[in-house]
Scaffold this motif. Structure first.
Motif, PDB file in Angstrom:
ATOM      1  N   ALA A  72       0.847  -1.193   0.000  1.00 13.19           N
ATOM      2  CA  ALA A  72       0.000   0.000   0.000  1.00 13.19           C
ATOM      3  C   ALA A  72       0.882   1.241   0.000  1.00 13.19           C
ATOM      4  N   ASN A  73       0.405   2.294  -0.643  1.00 12.51           N
ATOM      5  CA  ASN A  73       1.123   3.561  -0.663  1.00 12.51           C
ATOM      6  C   ASN A  73       0.752   4.327   0.615  1.00 12.51           C
ATOM      7  N   TRP A  74       1.489   4.055   1.691  1.00 10.66           N
ATOM      8  CA  TRP A  74       1.170   4.625   3.001  1.00 10.66           C
ATOM      9  C   TRP A  74       1.374   6.132   3.033  1.00 10.66           C
ATOM     10  N   THR A  75       2.234   6.658   2.194  1.00  9.24           N
ATOM     11  CA  THR A  75       2.426   8.111   2.134  1.00  9.24           C
ATOM     12  C   THR A  75       1.152   8.787   1.654  1.00  9.24           C
ATOM     13  N   GLU A  76       0.558   8.229   0.605  1.00 10.47           N
ATOM     14  CA  GLU A  76      -0.690   8.784   0.075  1.00 10.47           C
ATOM     15  C   GLU A  76      -1.829   8.595   1.078  1.00 10.47           C
ATOM     16  N   ILE A  77      -1.860   7.456   1.729  1.00 13.16           N
ATOM     17  CA  ILE A  77      -2.892   7.196   2.739  1.00 13.16           C
ATOM     18  C   ILE A  77      -2.759   8.188   3.883  1.00 13.16           C
ATOM     19  N   ASN A  78      -1.521   8.439   4.321  1.00 11.75           N
ATOM     20  CA  ASN A  78      -1.282   9.397   5.400  1.00 11.75           C
ATOM     21  C   ASN A  78      -1.768  10.792   5.012  1.00 11.75           C
ATOM     22  N   ALA A  79      -1.462  11.215   3.795  1.00 10.68           N
ATOM     23  CA  ALA A  79      -1.903  12.532   3.330  1.00 10.68           C
ATOM     24  C   ALA A  79      -3.429  12.609   3.333  1.00 10.68           C
ATOM     25  N   PHE A  80      -4.085  11.543   2.923  1.00 11.26           N
ATOM     26  CA  PHE A  80      -5.548  11.500   2.928  1.00 11.26           C
ATOM     27  C   PHE A  80      -6.083  11.611   4.354  1.00 11.26           C
ATOM     28  N   LEU A  81      -5.451  10.920   5.287  1.00 10.52           N
ATOM     29  CA  LEU A  81      -5.909  10.960   6.682  1.00 10.52           C
ATOM     30  C   LEU A  81      -5.748  12.360   7.277  1.00 10.52           C
ATOM     31  N   VAL A  82      -4.735  13.084   6.857  1.00 14.35           N
ATOM     32  CA  VAL A  82      -4.574  14.475   7.296  1.00 14.35           C
ATOM     33  C   VAL A  82      -5.763  15.304   6.817  1.00 14.35           C
ATOM     34  N   VAL A  83      -6.211  15.059   5.594  1.00 12.82           N
ATOM     35  CA  VAL A  83      -7.385  15.756   5.046  1.00 12.82           C
ATOM     36  C   VAL A  83      -8.636  15.381   5.838  1.00 12.82           C
ATOM     37  N   VAL A  84      -8.787  14.105   6.165  1.00 12.27           N
ATOM     38  CA  VAL A  84      -9.943  13.661   6.958  1.00 12.27           C
ATOM     39  C   VAL A  84      -9.918  14.327   8.329  1.00 12.27           C
ATOM     40  N   LYS A  85      -8.742  14.409   8.933  1.00 11.46           N
ATOM     41  CA  LYS A  85      -8.612  15.062  10.246  1.00 11.46           C
ATOM     42  C   LYS A  85      -9.044  16.518  10.148  1.00 11.46           C
ATOM     43  N   GLN A  86      -8.611  17.214   9.115  1.00 13.15           N
ATOM     44  CA  GLN A  86      -8.988  18.618   8.931  1.00 13.15           C
ATOM     45  C   GLN A  86     -10.499  18.750   8.747  1.00 13.15           C
ATOM     46  N   ARG A  87     -11.070  17.839   7.993  1.00 12.89           N
ATOM     47  CA  ARG A  87     -12.523  17.851   7.786  1.00 12.89           C
ATOM     48  C   ARG A  87     -13.251  17.685   9.124  1.00 12.89           C
ATOM     49  N   LEU A  88     -12.785  16.755   9.951  1.00 14.27           N
ATOM     50  CA  LEU A  88     -13.410  16.550  11.260  1.00 14.27           C
ATOM     51  C   LEU A  88     -13.218  17.761  12.167  1.00 14.27           C
ATOM     52  N   GLU A  89     -12.041  18.390  12.103  1.00 14.64           N
ATOM     53  CA  GLU A  89     -11.809  19.599  12.899  1.00 14.64           C
ATOM     54  C   GLU A  89     -12.740  20.722  12.458  1.00 14.64           C
ATOM     55  N   ASN A  90     -12.980  20.843  11.156  1.00 18.41           N
ATOM     56  CA  ASN A  90     -13.914  21.850  10.647  1.00 18.41           C
ATOM     57  C   ASN A  90     -15.332  21.566  11.138  1.00 18.41           C
ATOM     58  N   GLU A  91     -15.724  20.285  11.116  1.00 17.51           N
ATOM     59  CA  GLU A  91     -17.048  19.905  11.616  1.00 17.51           C
ATOM     60  C   GLU A  91     -17.168  20.222  13.103  1.00 17.51           C
ATOM     61  N   LEU A  92     -16.107  19.949  13.854  1.00 19.22           N
ATOM     62  CA  LEU A  92     -16.109  20.242  15.284  1.00 19.22           C
ATOM     63  C   LEU A  92     -16.262  21.741  15.527  1.00 19.22           C
ATOM     64  N   GLN A  93     -15.551  22.544  14.752  1.00 18.62           N
ATOM     65  CA  GLN A  93     -15.656  23.995  14.884  1.00 18.62           C
ATOM     66  C   GLN A  93     -17.080  24.461  14.580  1.00 18.62           C
ATOM     67  N   ALA A  94     -17.665  23.916  13.531  1.00 18.65           N
ATOM     68  CA  ALA A  94     -19.032  24.296  13.164  1.00 18.65           C
ATOM     69  C   ALA A  94     -20.012  23.909  14.271  1.00 18.65           C
ATOM     70  N   ILE A  95     -19.837  22.745  14.839  1.00 19.53           N
ATOM     71  CA  ILE A  95     -20.711  22.301  15.935  1.00 19.53           C
ATOM     72  C   ILE A  95     -20.511  23.197  17.154  1.00 19.53           C
ATOM     73  N   SER A  96     -19.279  23.553  17.457  1.00 24.07           N
ATOM     74  CA  SER A  96     -18.995  24.441  18.599  1.00 24.07           C
ATOM     75  C   SER A  96     -19.688  25.791  18.405  1.00 24.07           C
ATOM     76  N   GLU A  97     -19.661  26.303  17.183  1.00 29.24           N
ATOM     77  CA  GLU A  97     -20.333  27.575  16.903  1.00 29.24           C
ATOM     78  C   GLU A  97     -21.847  27.449  17.090  1.00 29.24           C
ATOM     79  N   LYS A  98     -22.412  26.347  16.667  1.00 30.81           N
ATOM     80  CA  LYS A  98     -23.856  26.121  16.843  1.00 30.81           C
ATOM     81  C   LYS A  98     -24.201  26.023  18.321  1.00 30.81           C
TER      82      LYS A  98
END
Length: 119
Positions: free
Chosen positions: A75-101
């Motif tokens: 498996a290309n773990w470098t590409e997988i890692n980069a994708f997981l960083v994007v997923v983490k950012q997406r979850l952090e954005n969702e958390l921020q939006a929920i905190s604002e609500k």
């Protein structure tokens, strides 16, 4: 030591049916066979754990299919890692939006409580 599908299911928490499904969808490389039995490698187990955990985080199989790529059987773990960083950012954005609500709800609740005290 050969690792067969039942042991892989125990190690990953996935059902045998799910493991076979991920094979069919090319999310994992088809394991080599020893007679009629599929023999899984530690790499298979790690990718299957990743799939299971990613699904728990709301990642779709379609997204995973786009990111889990293999080169020379690994498996290309470098590409997988980069994708997981994007997923983490997406979850952090969702958390921020929920905190604002929640903050807005607190203001509304405070307003209602103030009105009730003056009434």
């Amino acid at each position: 030591m050969a690792v067969y599908i039942g042991e892989v299911a125990k190690k990953t928490g996935l059902s045998v049916k799910a493991i076979r499904f991920y094979e069919e969808k090319d999310l994992i490389i088809a394991p080599k066979r020893k007679g009629v039995y599929r023999v899984y490698t530690p790499e298979h187990i790690e990718v299957l754990k990743l799939i299971s955990e990613a699904k728990d985080l709301g990642v779709t199989l379609s997204e995973l299919k786009g990111v889990i790529k293999y080169h020379n059987g690994s498996a290309n773990w470098t590409e997988i890692n980069a994708f997981l960083v994007v997923v983490k950012q997406r979850l952090e954005n969702e958390l921020q939006a929920i905190s604002e609500k929640i903050a807005k709800l607190d203001i509304c609740i405070g307003s209602i409580n103030s009105c009730q005290k003056t009434a």
